[in-house]
Motif scaffolding. Structure first.
Motif, PDB file in Angstrom:
ATOM      1  N   SER A 189     -31.491  17.404 -16.786  1.00 47.32           N
ATOM      2  CA  SER A 189     -31.863  18.211 -15.272  1.00 47.32           C
ATOM      3  C   SER A 189     -33.002  18.947 -15.537  1.00 47.32           C
ATOM      4  N   GLU A 190     -33.650  18.780 -16.657  1.00 50.53           N
ATOM      5  CA  GLU A 190     -35.026  19.614 -16.860  1.00 50.53           C
ATOM      6  C   GLU A 190     -36.094  19.323 -15.678  1.00 50.53           C
ATOM      7  N   PHE A 191     -36.094  18.076 -15.304  1.00 49.63           N
ATOM      8  CA  PHE A 191     -36.995  17.521 -14.281  1.00 49.63           C
ATOM      9  C   PHE A 191     -36.534  18.194 -12.820  1.00 49.63           C
ATOM     10  N   ALA A 192     -35.234  18.045 -12.543  1.00 51.73           N
ATOM     11  CA  ALA A 192     -34.842  18.601 -11.296  1.00 51.73           C
ATOM     12  C   ALA A 192     -35.130  20.090 -11.344  1.00 51.73           C
ATOM     13  N   GLN A 193     -34.784  20.875 -12.217  1.00 57.64           N
ATOM     14  CA  GLN A 193     -34.919  22.308 -12.116  1.00 57.64           C
ATOM     15  C   GLN A 193     -36.527  22.479 -12.050  1.00 57.64           C
ATOM     16  N   GLN A 194     -37.521  21.803 -12.564  1.00 62.23           N
ATOM     17  CA  GLN A 194     -38.890  22.132 -12.296  1.00 62.23           C
ATOM     18  C   GLN A 194     -39.300  21.826 -11.005  1.00 62.23           C
ATOM     19  N   LYS A 195     -38.714  20.765 -10.565  1.00 63.82           N
ATOM     20  CA  LYS A 195     -39.090  20.238  -8.988  1.00 63.82           C
ATOM     21  C   LYS A 195     -38.359  21.242  -7.862  1.00 63.82           C
ATOM     22  N   ASP A 229     -31.834  20.858  -1.601  1.00 58.09           N
ATOM     23  CA  ASP A 229     -30.482  20.326  -2.115  1.00 58.09           C
ATOM     24  C   ASP A 229     -30.284  18.739  -2.040  1.00 58.09           C
ATOM     25  N   PHE A 230     -30.853  18.172  -1.067  1.00 57.94           N
ATOM     26  CA  PHE A 230     -30.745  16.847  -0.740  1.00 57.94           C
ATOM     27  C   PHE A 230     -31.785  16.220  -1.982  1.00 57.94           C
ATOM     28  N   ASN A 231     -32.812  16.597  -2.173  1.00 58.25           N
ATOM     29  CA  ASN A 231     -33.992  16.129  -3.088  1.00 58.25           C
ATOM     30  C   ASN A 231     -33.347  16.316  -4.789  1.00 58.25           C
ATOM     31  N   GLN A 232     -32.574  17.459  -4.826  1.00 59.44           N
ATOM     32  CA  GLN A 232     -31.897  17.632  -6.101  1.00 59.44           C
ATOM     33  C   GLN A 232     -30.872  16.504  -6.572  1.00 59.44           C
ATOM     34  N   VAL A 233     -30.289  15.878  -5.677  1.00 65.43           N
ATOM     35  CA  VAL A 233     -29.293  14.743  -5.942  1.00 65.43           C
ATOM     36  C   VAL A 233     -29.970  13.521  -6.433  1.00 65.43           C
ATOM     37  N   PHE A 234     -31.236  13.178  -5.985  1.00 65.80           N
ATOM     38  CA  PHE A 234     -31.854  12.201  -6.579  1.00 65.80           C
ATOM     39  C   PHE A 234     -32.928  12.484  -7.896  1.00 65.80           C
ATOM     40  N   ASP A 235     -33.251  13.760  -7.906  1.00 68.75           N
ATOM     41  CA  ASP A 235     -33.961  14.424  -9.143  1.00 68.75           C
ATOM     42  C   ASP A 235     -32.912  14.452 -10.281  1.00 68.75           C
ATOM     43  N   LYS A 236     -31.772  14.852 -10.086  1.00 62.73           N
ATOM     44  CA  LYS A 236     -30.969  14.882 -11.176  1.00 62.73           C
ATOM     45  C   LYS A 236     -30.637  13.727 -11.786  1.00 62.73           C
TER      46      LYS A 236
END
Length: 288
Positions: A149-155, A136-143
């Motif tokens: 949000s494609e990149f965040a979803q792949q991560k 969840d923490f990574n998703q904050v920065f990935d988004k």
């Protein structure tokens, strides 16, 4: 200190190909992540040669459903003048990365975080009990990287794979039971590599990075290894790393740009049904 180069750095990949002029590293789980899908060159190309390399890159793009052209030049090699002029015209972004290497015995750290927070601060290795916090923490920065949000979803596919590797771990820093920082640690043959270092903005410049690095240095000392990381040459932490005792051992130029939209559409058509695509686009010689 042993010699350490960019080639020693860790890249999580499922595809590798090598030619006389370059090698390719690819990861089909994160096709939008150009740092994990790249051609690493043994030479500095001219503008004309880069055009040819783009055609070569598209072979990998069709296979792995990639979104970006990505090329990395040899260590400490500048762009050729004609290439510098050309890449700006077609929209390439240029990155300049410094390779920082540390003898852990030389680390000049800080106790600021411990002095400030005491027992309220807890540093943990990420395990099954807190891995969702890590995701969840990574998703904050990935988004924040990609509005789609494609990149965040792949991560989301990438992180469990990363944690499952035999030579990887991640660290999490909690203050008052709130996750405020993470970083990934990779155990290499001769070094511990620090990657993906993220700290919430309101907790930056409070010694948390130094605390994490001290943990890594303790591990490196006990295993007789170096500590290594890559840093953006224009970023503030570069100066901090120098003060902490890191040595700047080289730079590397990276080039990336989005693959053209019509080609992306064609790649997606191929991905949907490779056999039908090849039959439809086959020439007479393909059936000889």
């Amino acid at each position: 200190m042993q010699e350490f180069t960019f080639d020693n750095m860790f890249t999580l990949a499922d595809t590798y190909d090598e030619t006389e002029l370059y090698y390719f590293i690819g990861n089909r789980k994160v096709p939008s992540m150009y740092s994990n899908n790249k051609i690493v060159l043994d030479f500095v190309p001219t503008a004309e040669e880069l055009d040819i390399l783009e055609d070569n890159f598209l072979d990998y793009a069709y296979e792995l459903n990639l979104s970006y052209y990505s090329f990395v030049l040899p260590i400490n090699q500048p762009l050729a003048p004609d290439l510098f002029a050309s890449i700006g015209e077609v929209g390439y972004e240029i990155s300049l990365t410094k390779l920082m290497v540390l003898d852990p015995a030389d680390f000049k750290g800080s106790t600021k975080a411990r002095d400030t927070y005491g027992d309220r601060l807890v540093l943990k290795e990420v395990d099954a009990s807190i891995e969702q916090d890590y995701f969840d923490f990574n998703q904050v920065f990935d988004k924040a990287i990609d509005d789609s949000s494609e990149f965040a979803q792949q991560k989301l596919n990438y992180y469990p794979w990363f944690l499952a590797e035999d030579n990887t771990t991640a660290l999490a820093v909690y203050i008052d039971d709130k996750l405020v920082a993470i970083t990934d640690i990779i155990r290499l043959a001769d070094a511990y590599e620090i990657d993906n270092f993220q700290v919430l903005e309101e907790y930056q410049r409070q010694g948390i990075g130094s605390l994490i690095q001290a943990w890594v240095c303790d591990k490196a000392l006990s295993d007789n290894k170096m500590v290594a990381l890559s840093a953006d040459a224009d970023d503030t932490p570069y100066d901090m790393y120098i003060k902490q005792g890191y040595q700047d051992v080289g730079m590397q130029i990276g080039l990336n740009r989005k693959i053209e939209a019509p080609i992306i559409e064609d790649i997606q058509t191929y991905q949907a049904d490779p056999v039908a695509y090849m039959l439809e686009n086959a020439g007479p010689d393909d059936f000889d």
